[in-house]
Design a protein around this motif. Structure first.
Motif, PDB file in Angstrom:
ATOM      1  N   GLN A 209       0.814  -1.210   0.000  1.00 33.67           N
ATOM      2  CA  GLN A 209       0.000   0.000   0.000  1.00 33.67           C
ATOM      3  C   GLN A 209       0.853   1.268   0.000  1.00 33.67           C
ATOM      4  OE1 GLN A 209      -3.372  -0.419  -0.230  1.00 33.67           O
ATOM      5  NE2 GLN A 209      -2.838  -2.598  -0.314  1.00 33.67           N
ATOM      6  N   ASP A 210       2.164   1.083  -0.026  1.00 35.88           N
ATOM      7  CA  ASP A 210       3.085   2.220   0.060  1.00 35.88           C
ATOM      8  C   ASP A 210       2.728   3.100   1.251  1.00 35.88           C
ATOM      9  OD1 ASP A 210       5.248   3.785  -0.676  1.00 35.88           O
ATOM     10  OD2 ASP A 210       4.024   5.109  -1.916  1.00 35.88           O
ATOM     11  N   ALA A 211       2.411   2.451   2.364  1.00 31.35           N
ATOM     12  CA  ALA A 211       1.963   3.165   3.555  1.00 31.35           C
ATOM     13  C   ALA A 211       3.127   3.392   4.521  1.00 31.35           C
ATOM     14  CB  ALA A 211       0.868   2.371   4.257  1.00 31.35           C
ATOM     15  N   GLN A 212       3.031   4.448   5.296  1.00 28.86           N
ATOM     16  CA  GLN A 212       3.952   4.688   6.396  1.00 28.86           C
ATOM     17  C   GLN A 212       3.363   4.014   7.636  1.00 28.86           C
ATOM     18  OE1 GLN A 212       5.734   8.973   6.092  1.00 28.86           O
ATOM     19  NE2 GLN A 212       3.546   9.136   5.692  1.00 28.86           N
ATOM     20  N   VAL A 213       4.158   3.169   8.281  1.00 32.42           N
ATOM     21  CA  VAL A 213       3.637   2.361   9.385  1.00 32.42           C
ATOM     22  C   VAL A 213       4.501   2.544  10.616  1.00 32.42           C
ATOM     23  CG1 VAL A 213       2.990   0.052  10.151  1.00 32.42           C
ATOM     24  CG2 VAL A 213       2.786   0.654   7.729  1.00 32.42           C
ATOM     25  N   LEU A 214       3.839   2.823  11.746  1.00 32.93           N
ATOM     26  CA  LEU A 214       4.528   2.864  13.033  1.00 32.93           C
ATOM     27  C   LEU A 214       3.846   1.898  13.988  1.00 32.93           C
ATOM     28  CD1 LEU A 214       2.685   4.579  15.270  1.00 32.93           C
ATOM     29  CD2 LEU A 214       3.511   6.523  13.942  1.00 32.93           C
ATOM     30  N   ILE A 215       4.607   1.449  14.963  1.00 39.66           N
ATOM     31  CA  ILE A 215       4.110   0.505  15.960  1.00 39.66           C
ATOM     32  C   ILE A 215       4.250   1.141  17.334  1.00 39.66           C
ATOM     33  CG2 ILE A 215       4.519  -1.727  17.066  1.00 39.66           C
ATOM     34  CD1 ILE A 215       5.401  -2.775  14.311  1.00 39.66           C
ATOM     35  N   THR A 216       3.161   1.176  18.086  1.00 37.08           N
ATOM     36  CA  THR A 216       3.195   1.702  19.448  1.00 37.08           C
ATOM     37  C   THR A 216       3.328   0.560  20.434  1.00 37.08           C
ATOM     38  OG1 THR A 216       0.771   1.680  19.580  1.00 37.08           O
ATOM     39  CG2 THR A 216       1.825   3.729  18.843  1.00 37.08           C
ATOM     40  N   GLN A 217       3.802   0.891  21.613  1.00 33.96           N
ATOM     41  CA  GLN A 217       4.002  -0.137  22.640  1.00 33.96           C
ATOM     42  C   GLN A 217       3.742   0.443  24.012  1.00 33.96           C
ATOM     43  OE1 GLN A 217       8.162  -1.155  23.555  1.00 33.96           O
ATOM     44  NE2 GLN A 217       8.799   0.419  22.087  1.00 33.96           N
ATOM     45  N   GLY A 218       3.366  -0.435  24.914  1.00 31.56           N
ATOM     46  CA  GLY A 218       3.239  -0.060  26.312  1.00 31.56           C
ATOM     47  C   GLY A 218       4.442  -0.564  27.084  1.00 31.56           C
ATOM     48  N   ARG A 219       4.626  -0.053  28.284  1.00 30.04           N
ATOM     49  CA  ARG A 219       5.722  -0.548  29.126  1.00 30.04           C
ATOM     50  C   ARG A 219       5.466  -2.006  29.494  1.00 30.04           C
ATOM     51  NH1 ARG A 219       5.218   4.771  29.903  1.00 30.04           N
ATOM     52  NH2 ARG A 219       7.143   6.005  30.002  1.00 30.04           N
ATOM     53  N   GLY A 220       6.529  -2.808  29.463  1.00 25.16           N
ATOM     54  CA  GLY A 220       6.393  -4.214  29.782  1.00 25.16           C
ATOM     55  C   GLY A 220       6.025  -5.083  28.598  1.00 25.16           C
ATOM     56  N   GLU A 221       5.996  -4.517  27.400  1.00 24.21           N
ATOM     57  CA  GLU A 221       5.635  -5.296  26.205  1.00 24.21           C
ATOM     58  C   GLU A 221       6.854  -5.581  25.330  1.00 24.21           C
ATOM     59  OE1 GLU A 221       1.023  -3.643  25.966  1.00 24.21           O
ATOM     60  OE2 GLU A 221       2.468  -2.973  24.461  1.00 24.21           O
ATOM     61  N   GLY A 222       8.036  -5.588  25.957  1.00 24.30           N
ATOM     62  CA  GLY A 222       9.275  -5.786  25.221  1.00 24.30           C
ATOM     63  C   GLY A 222       9.353  -7.110  24.487  1.00 24.30           C
ATOM     64  N   ASN A 223       8.801  -8.177  25.069  1.00 25.70           N
ATOM     65  CA  ASN A 223       8.867  -9.488  24.409  1.00 25.70           C
ATOM     66  C   ASN A 223       8.125  -9.474  23.078  1.00 25.70           C
ATOM     67  OD1 ASN A 223      10.373 -10.543  26.498  1.00 25.70           O
ATOM     68  ND2 ASN A 223       8.605 -11.428  27.562  1.00 25.70           N
ATOM     69  N   ILE A 224       6.971  -8.838  23.059  1.00 24.72           N
ATOM     70  CA  ILE A 224       6.199  -8.749  21.814  1.00 24.72           C
ATOM     71  C   ILE A 224       6.958  -7.924  20.788  1.00 24.72           C
ATOM     72  CG2 ILE A 224       4.059  -7.864  20.793  1.00 24.72           C
ATOM     73  CD1 ILE A 224       2.718  -8.422  23.513  1.00 24.72           C
ATOM     74  N   ILE A 225       7.500  -6.806  21.220  1.00 22.78           N
ATOM     75  CA  ILE A 225       8.243  -5.932  20.311  1.00 22.78           C
ATOM     76  C   ILE A 225       9.463  -6.644  19.757  1.00 22.78           C
ATOM     77  CG2 ILE A 225       9.590  -3.810  20.188  1.00 22.78           C
ATOM     78  CD1 ILE A 225       6.531  -3.426  20.228  1.00 22.78           C
ATOM     79  N   ASN A 226      10.162  -7.423  20.583  1.00 22.22           N
ATOM     80  CA  ASN A 226      11.340  -8.156  20.107  1.00 22.22           C
ATOM     81  C   ASN A 226      10.970  -9.181  19.041  1.00 22.22           C
ATOM     82  OD1 ASN A 226      13.132  -6.760  21.731  1.00 22.22           O
ATOM     83  ND2 ASN A 226      12.970  -8.218  23.425  1.00 22.22           N
ATOM     84  N   GLU A 227       9.816  -9.833  19.186  1.00 24.76           N
ATOM     85  CA  GLU A 227       9.355 -10.766  18.153  1.00 24.76           C
ATOM     86  C   GLU A 227       9.108 -10.045  16.834  1.00 24.76           C
ATOM     87  OE1 GLU A 227       6.382 -13.816  18.925  1.00 24.76           O
ATOM     88  OE2 GLU A 227       6.506 -13.304  21.062  1.00 24.76           O
ATOM     89  N   ILE A 228       8.506  -8.881  16.924  1.00 22.72           N
ATOM     90  CA  ILE A 228       8.187  -8.112  15.729  1.00 22.72           C
ATOM     91  C   ILE A 228       9.464  -7.631  15.040  1.00 22.72           C
ATOM     92  CG2 ILE A 228       7.178  -5.923  14.953  1.00 22.72           C
ATOM     93  CD1 ILE A 228       4.918  -6.440  16.963  1.00 22.72           C
ATOM     94  N   LYS A 229      10.445  -7.220  15.820  1.00 21.23           N
ATOM     95  CA  LYS A 229      11.695  -6.719  15.250  1.00 21.23           C
ATOM     96  C   LYS A 229      12.387  -7.764  14.374  1.00 21.23           C
ATOM     97  CE  LYS A 229      12.984  -3.283  18.755  1.00 21.23           C
ATOM     98  NZ  LYS A 229      13.933  -2.988  19.864  1.00 21.23           N
ATOM     99  N   LYS A 230      12.215  -9.041  14.707  1.00 22.40           N
ATOM    100  CA  LYS A 230      12.864 -10.102  13.941  1.00 22.40           C
ATOM    101  C   LYS A 230      12.309 -10.224  12.528  1.00 22.40           C
ATOM    102  CE  LYS A 230      13.547 -12.880  18.134  1.00 22.40           C
ATOM    103  NZ  LYS A 230      13.123 -14.125  18.836  1.00 22.40           N
ATOM    104  N   ILE A 231      11.085  -9.737  12.317  1.00 22.95           N
ATOM    105  CA  ILE A 231      10.387  -9.952  11.048  1.00 22.95           C
ATOM    106  C   ILE A 231      10.183  -8.673  10.263  1.00 22.95           C
ATOM    107  CG2 ILE A 231       8.291 -10.928   9.998  1.00 22.95           C
ATOM    108  CD1 ILE A 231       7.852 -12.478  12.602  1.00 22.95           C
ATOM    109  N   MET A 232      10.049  -7.552  10.940  1.00 24.73           N
ATOM    110  CA  MET A 232       9.604  -6.332  10.266  1.00 24.73           C
ATOM    111  C   MET A 232      10.667  -5.752   9.344  1.00 24.73           C
ATOM    112  SD  MET A 232       9.780  -3.354  13.178  1.00 24.73           S
ATOM    113  CE  MET A 232      11.300  -2.445  13.412  1.00 24.73           C
ATOM    114  N   GLN A 233      10.190  -5.039   8.339  1.00 21.28           N
ATOM    115  CA  GLN A 233      11.063  -4.353   7.397  1.00 21.28           C
ATOM    116  C   GLN A 233      11.617  -3.075   8.042  1.00 21.28           C
ATOM    117  OE1 GLN A 233      11.940  -5.589   4.427  1.00 21.28           O
ATOM    118  NE2 GLN A 233      10.687  -7.399   4.873  1.00 21.28           N
TER     119      GLN A 233
END
Length: 345
Positions: A209-233
């Motif tokens: 979609q040629d979209a600009q994408v950001l991901i928000t996070q809450g405190r204590g959600e580091g495990n989820i963010i780390n999983e996403i970092k392994k895959i995201m562009q």
């Protein structure tokens, strides 16, 4: 009018639940324009009520303080307010105790065995289907509030919006083009769509979609963010954890926000951003009151959920195993979410 001169509303906990009480605040102000109206709740969550023109005062409850000391402090604060009415929208043991010893002669709360006797007006569920906002309005029936407001609201200052815009731009986004936000976290494990799905959703929105994408996070959600970092562009950006008002201001600049069923989902709607909520064990007909007849169809708010035999389970953690584990979330595919996002851009 004099009888209802000093009113306190309380929803002690949970971000989304506090946001869902904002229609009642406005309805009370319209009914009692000259009254003193205050709000008691978790100091973290009630920061979202700052700048609300319908409130005279916010009374923060500090959950980080020793419990007995904080309860005694709050009771002292409330008694000095000389309240006429205490409206307890939470009705758990702590809030019921605060209501009982607040000094308010009129105390409205849920008809719960035991502590229900501490209220002068007890509210029972009539078991008819209703949204969370509709259920909250049951608590205003003793006050004869008939002119009901349905939209949630958060009031941001110009300074907060400008600060959020600068933050988004520092992350490399061009706000002359639409920016999509994703929130892969949540309070309860059973309400979290798989992190790999959020990562793939981000990648595909960015690429297809040629979209600009950001991901928000809450405190204590580091495990989820780390999983996403392994895959995201690399063009996808992860935003640092923000205070609630900072997050609110950031969300106000987005074109679309896709979130699990959690506090940020409710914040997004309240600041006017088109919001897609992902539901699993919860009931969207209760916790996503952002559709007709209360919001127009073109508001852009959508709730997504797949039917499974165990719905609604209301469990914080899935109790199924094997291929059935988290089935309600696993069945919702990335294609289906993209199909909802695309027409909103």
């Amino acid at each position: 009018m004099q009888k209802f001169g000093r009113i306190l509303i309380s929803r002690l906990k949970f971000i989304g639940d506090v946001v869902l009480t904002t229609p009642l605040i406005r309805a009370l102000r319209q009914k009692f324009p000259e009254a003193y109206i205050a709000y008691l709740g978790d100091s973290h969550a009630v920061s979202l009520l700052e700048n609300n023109p319908c409130l005279d005062e916010i009374i923060p409850y500090d959950y980080s303080a020793p419990s007995l000391l904080e309860q005694a402090r709050i009771i002292g604060v409330l008694r000095r307010k000389r309240l006429d009415i205490f409206i307890d929208l939470f009705s758990n043991p702590r809030s019921a105790l605060l209501a009982r010893f607040s000094g308010a002669p009129m105390r409205i709360g849920k008809n719960v065995p035991g502590r229900g006797r501490w209220y002068t007006h007890r509210i029972s569920d009539d078991e008819k289907p209703k949204t969370a906002v509709e259920f909250h309005y049951r608590y205003l029936e003793p006050l004869d509030v008939t002119n009901k407001v349905w939209r949630t609201e958060i009031f941001l200052s110009n300074e907060e919006r400008i600060s959020a815009r600068r933050l988004i731009e520092r992350y490399g986004f061009d706000l002359t083009r639409p920016v999509i936000g994703l929130h892969p976290g949540g309070t309860w494990p059973s309400k979290i769509w798989p992190a790999r799905n959020f990562a793939n959703l981000a990648n595909r929105l960015s690429e297809e979609q040629d979209a600009q994408v950001l991901i928000t996070q809450g405190r204590g959600e580091g495990n989820i963010i780390n999983e996403i970092k392994k895959i995201m562009q690399p063009q996808v950006r992860i935003i640092e954890p923000l205070p609630l008002r900072g997050l609110s201001a950031l969300l106000s600049h987005l074109a679309v926000y896709v979130s699990n069923d959690c506090g940020p989902m409710h914040i997004s709607v309240a600041v006017g951003t088109k919001t897609i909520g992902i539901f699993g064990p919860g009931q969207e007909e209760i916790w996503f009151p952002y559709r007709p007849p209360y919001y127009p169809e073109d508001s852009g708010h959508r709730a997504l959920r797949k039917d499974v035999p165990c719905h609604p389970c209301h469990l914080n953690e899935c109790n199924r195993s094997g291929a059935e584990y988290m089935e309600c979330m696993e069945l919702l595919g990335v294609d289906e979410v993209i199909g909802q996002v695309r027409p909103l851009l």
